[in-house]
Write a protein that holds these residues in place. Structure first.
Motif, mmCIF file in Angstrom:
data_model
loop_
_atom_site.group_PDB
_atom_site.id
_atom_site.type_symbol
_atom_site.label_atom_id
_atom_site.label_comp_id
_atom_site.label_asym_id
_atom_site.label_seq_id
_atom_site.Cartn_x
_atom_site.Cartn_y
_atom_site.Cartn_z
ATOM 1 N N GLY A 374 -96.182 23.439 -14.813
ATOM 2 C CA GLY A 374 -95.152 23.795 -13.839
ATOM 3 C C GLY A 374 -95.517 25.026 -13.036
ATOM 4 O O GLY A 374 -94.644 25.792 -12.623
ATOM 5 N N GLN A 426 -83.272 22.976 -9.542
ATOM 6 C CA GLN A 426 -83.788 22.530 -10.840
ATOM 7 C C GLN A 426 -82.657 22.410 -11.862
ATOM 8 O O GLN A 426 -82.672 21.518 -12.709
ATOM 9 C CB GLN A 426 -84.862 23.503 -11.345
ATOM 10 N N HIS A 459 -91.878 18.308 -22.326
ATOM 11 C CA HIS A 459 -91.171 17.941 -21.098
ATOM 12 C C HIS A 459 -90.547 16.555 -21.191
ATOM 13 O O HIS A 459 -89.655 16.228 -20.400
ATOM 14 C CB HIS A 459 -92.128 17.986 -19.901
ATOM 15 N N SER A 704 -92.213 17.456 -13.224
ATOM 16 C CA SER A 704 -91.447 18.121 -12.171
ATOM 17 C C SER A 704 -90.913 17.150 -11.120
ATOM 18 O O SER A 704 -90.026 17.491 -10.344
ATOM 19 C CB SER A 704 -92.308 19.189 -11.489
#
Length: 753
Positions: A374, A426, A459, A704
């Motif tokens: 990220g 986010q 993630h 992401s």
């Protein structure tokens, strides 16, 4: 001049004494010009400082009217002084007033001086000002005198660079001016922090030599050691053998043995500089000339010479070529010419705010790791490692490909707000984690995550990904120091399966070759590596390599569901050969009492266009297909995606690319096998919109990208989009890309992109 060699050394000693005196900057400058004029037997010595707006201002003089100090200015390129600042080259004239560039400034009183010698004040190739001496009589200045003044100008550059004149300047010195650099956005996000050079430059603090003979000996020893280290690079290790990489190193070795370069280094030491200062002085002069060249070949050689000078400085000082990992600031932005994935992983990622590279695009290995971490990344930023000083404030925008160096307050404030907006966005995506990815008309879309390292795996739960749609096994090999044994591989793959909590993982077998060279494997000599010996071709030609990986995967998947995918399959026959190897390994496990996978699924990557005409044969054999859109596009358009001249020539939303992708999805539907697209194309909301319209129901992307794509899908009417894209592809209007039409469609339907 009093002694071609004694004069400069005496002057440097005198200047060093002046620099050490506890006096104000203006008083120091006034003393310096007196010393230079005396040593050079000149009636005039003047210092002009370059401002960020391109003005040159007279800051000190001996011989001209004192009232002209801080009152006389000229533009860069105006007059003889402006000409030197623009060209970064010395100018010696016996009759200056007859030169076509001469510009008379009446307040200076310089009309009585005929001869003129001026040199640029350079640091790291940047012009900071101009140093001038003048005489009343016509005088032909010797090469030794020009050299002496250039050496003196280096001392002036350090005074300016050290910030000693800051209190006298109305704004930042030209060396510290804000810069806005353009590159290629690689990993989205905004990073604010301070520059850390991955290969830090040596800061030369001692400029004046105490013992000339000792400095010459140090220089000769360092040059010999440099040559030896380059010879070792050429002849030994994984770079041995023919190929383009060897030609690059041979060019590097040629520069290290260049007589002209070595002669200039020795001459610089003989003027009274230390060996380190001599290297910095010669490279600064060379850089100033090459950055002004229009010939791309000559400009490209600047990288080689910068690297050579940097290596020589490190050889002289004994400093490490890599930044100390324990000295990382809390908000570090790493700046490098290039970097491998293992090097990035060495840094404390909790302190990393961004990465800026001179070389490195979206498909590079370090980009894959940065995406997993990220970390915003901007690549292809020309000369950034030379333009940035350690500790400089930096802002990078990974979406726009912009790097702001030493940004002014208004730019910093604007990006800080953008970073806060990104953080809020986010948070919105995180709230969507447990919301099913179902379109507005009820079509369920499987969203999966691409991974390649153990650090990617947390993630999966954080983003709510349905599975690991692509696990790039080669990254584990690339960050290892040697080829992992079967036991080590088994442990790694088992760790991956354990970490995802029962979610499926699709392991891609080693996709090496081409641009993916393992550090401990010899690079084959291939004129076109992208079309050469790579991926499944290596595995089938070196069955021991592929069998060891398959054996490790099967052992790790004992008692579980295991999915294995083969890259760069060009024909159904290649898939048959790979599948037969798996069958033999399963038989081996049964014979030796190993637990086999509870369920074994074998699939193929569709990325070679030849498969488009064998889709029915492949779908009758494979359990699933995954589309590698990056390579498929590269091969479909005959465009090397690592070639900056053509990489952006075609758009993945071109009708031909979309028709190819549509035919793959249709084949999967006909034969009832799942098809997943796992290239970066599907990780962009507009690309995902097109893919869903073409019939794709599974997309795999970086962590992401999952939030933005899901946000778009929740508002999409899949049936309406399918009809719209179908009409566009049927119209055959010759459009190079459907991007404008699809963007307009998304805007009409308020779909977030």
């Amino acid at each position: 001049m009093r002694g071609a060699l004694a004069g400069p050394r005496l002057l440097l000693r005198r200047l060093r004494e002046v620099m050490a005196e506890p006096i104000a900057a203006q008083a120091r400058l006034d003393k310096i010009v007196v010393q230079i004029a005396f040593n050079m037997v000149a009636e005039v010595c003047s210092v002009y400082v370059l401002h960020t707006d391109g003005r040159l201002e007279l800051y000190a003089t001996e011989g001209l009217n004192r009232e002209a100090v801080h009152n006389t200015t000229m533009r860069k390129g105006e007059g003889l002084v402006g000409l030197i600042a623009a060209s970064a080259e010395a100018l010696a004239l016996p009759d200056a007033q007859n030169h076509p560039a001469f510009s008379y400034k009446p307040e200076t009183g310089e009309e009585i001086y005929l001869s003129f010698l001026g040199v640029p004040i350079l640091r790291a190739g940047n012009t900071l000002g101009v140093l001038v001496v003048q005489n009343k009589a016509r005088r032909q200045y010797s090469e030794e005198e020009v050299e002496a003044l250039q050496t003196t100008a280096m001392l002036m550059a350090e005074m300016i660079a050290a910030g000693e004149l800051q209190s006298m300047l109305p704004g930042p010195a030209v060396l510290r001016q804000p810069l806005s650099l353009r590159g290629a956005g690689v990993v989205d996000g905004v990073g604010l922090g301070h520059a850390v050079l991955h290969e830090p430059r040596v800061v030369v603090t001692k400029l004046v030599a105490e013992n000339l003979d000792a400095e010459i000996a140090r220089l000769e020893d360092a040059i010999a050691a440099l040559r030896e280290s380059i010879d070792r690079l050429v002849e030994q290790g994984d770079v041995a053998g023919p190929g383009e990489h060897r030609e690059v190193l041979q060019t590097f070795r040629m520069f290290a043995n260049d007589r002209g370069w070595l002669r200039r280094l020795r001459e610089a030491v003989m003027t009274g500089l230390t060996a380190e200062a001599a290297v910095e002085r010669v490279q600064s002069d060379t850089r100033a000339k090459l950055v002004r060249q229009t010939d791309p070949y000559l400009r490209d050689r600047l990288h080689d010479l910068d690297e050579l000078a940097n290596r020589l400085l490190h050889q002289l000082t004994g400093d490490s070529m890599v930044a100390p990992l324990d000295a990382l600031p809390e908000n570090a932005v790493i700046v490098a010419r290039s970097m491998g994935p293992a090097a990035l992983l060495d840094y404390d990622r909790s302190k990393l705010r961004g990465l800026v590279l001179e070389d490195g695009g979206a498909s590079s290995h370090v980009a894959i790791v940065a995406r997993a971490l990220g970390i915003p990344l901007v690549g292809d930023v020309a000369n950034v490692s030379s333009l940035v000083e350690p500790g400089d404030a930096l802002i990078l925008d990974g979406a726009l490909g912009v790097v702001e160096v030493r940004p002014p307050p208004d730019v910093e404030s604007s990006y800080a707000e953008k970073a806060r907006f990104g953080a809020r966005r986010q948070e919105q995506y995180r709230r969507l984690r447990d919301v099913p990815a179902v379109t507005a008309d009820g079509v369920e879309i499987g969203l999966h995550m691409n991974a390649g390292l153990l650090l990617d795996l947390p993630h999966v739960a954080e983003t709510g990904a349905g599975s690991i749609g692509l696990f790039r096994t080669e990254l584990l090999f690339m960050v290892a120091s040697k080829f992992p044994r079967i036991e080590k591989q088994t442990e790694l793959y088992r760790s991956v399966l354990d970490a995802v909590g029962g979610r499926p993982v699709t392991f891609r077998t080693l996709d090496i070759g081409g641009d993916k060279i393992l550090p401990y494997m010899a690079r084959p000599d291939e004129p076109n590596p992208a079309l050469g010996w790579r991926a499944i071709r290596i595995g089938l030609d070196r069955p021991g390599l592929l069998r060891s990986q398959l054996r490790a995967l099967l052992r790790a998947g004992g008692g579980r569901v295991l999915r294995i995918m083969f890259p760069m399959i060009a024909s159904a026959a290649e898939f048959d050969a790979a599948r037969a190897m798996v069958a033999r390994e399963v038989d081996h496990m049964v014979r030796h009492g190993y637990q086999t996978p509870y369920e074994l699924k074998l699939g193929a990557m569709v990325e070679v266009p030849s498969l488009l005409w064998e889709l029915d044969e492949l779908t009758s054999r494979a359990d699933f297909m995954s589309v590698g859109s990056n390579d498929l596009m590269q091969y479909l358009f005959a465009v090397d995606r690592d070639n900056k001249r053509v990489a952006t020539r075609f758009d993945p939303l071109a009708p031909s690319m979309l028709r190819a992708l549509g035919s793959i999805a249709e084949a999967g539907h006909r034969h009832g096998i799942p098809v997943t697209l796992c290239g970066e194309f599907g990780g962009k909301p507009l690309g995902a919109l097109a893919l869903v319209a073409l019939g794709y129901r599974n997309l795999s992307m970086s962590a992401s990208s999952l939030g933005p794509v899901k946000a778009m899908l929740l508002g999409l009417d899949a049936a309406d989009a399918s009809a719209y894209v179908g009409d566009l592809l049927a119209s055959r209007d010759g459009a190079a890309s459907l991007r404008p039409a699809l963007t307009a469609y998304a805007e009409r339907h308020s779909l977030p992109l």
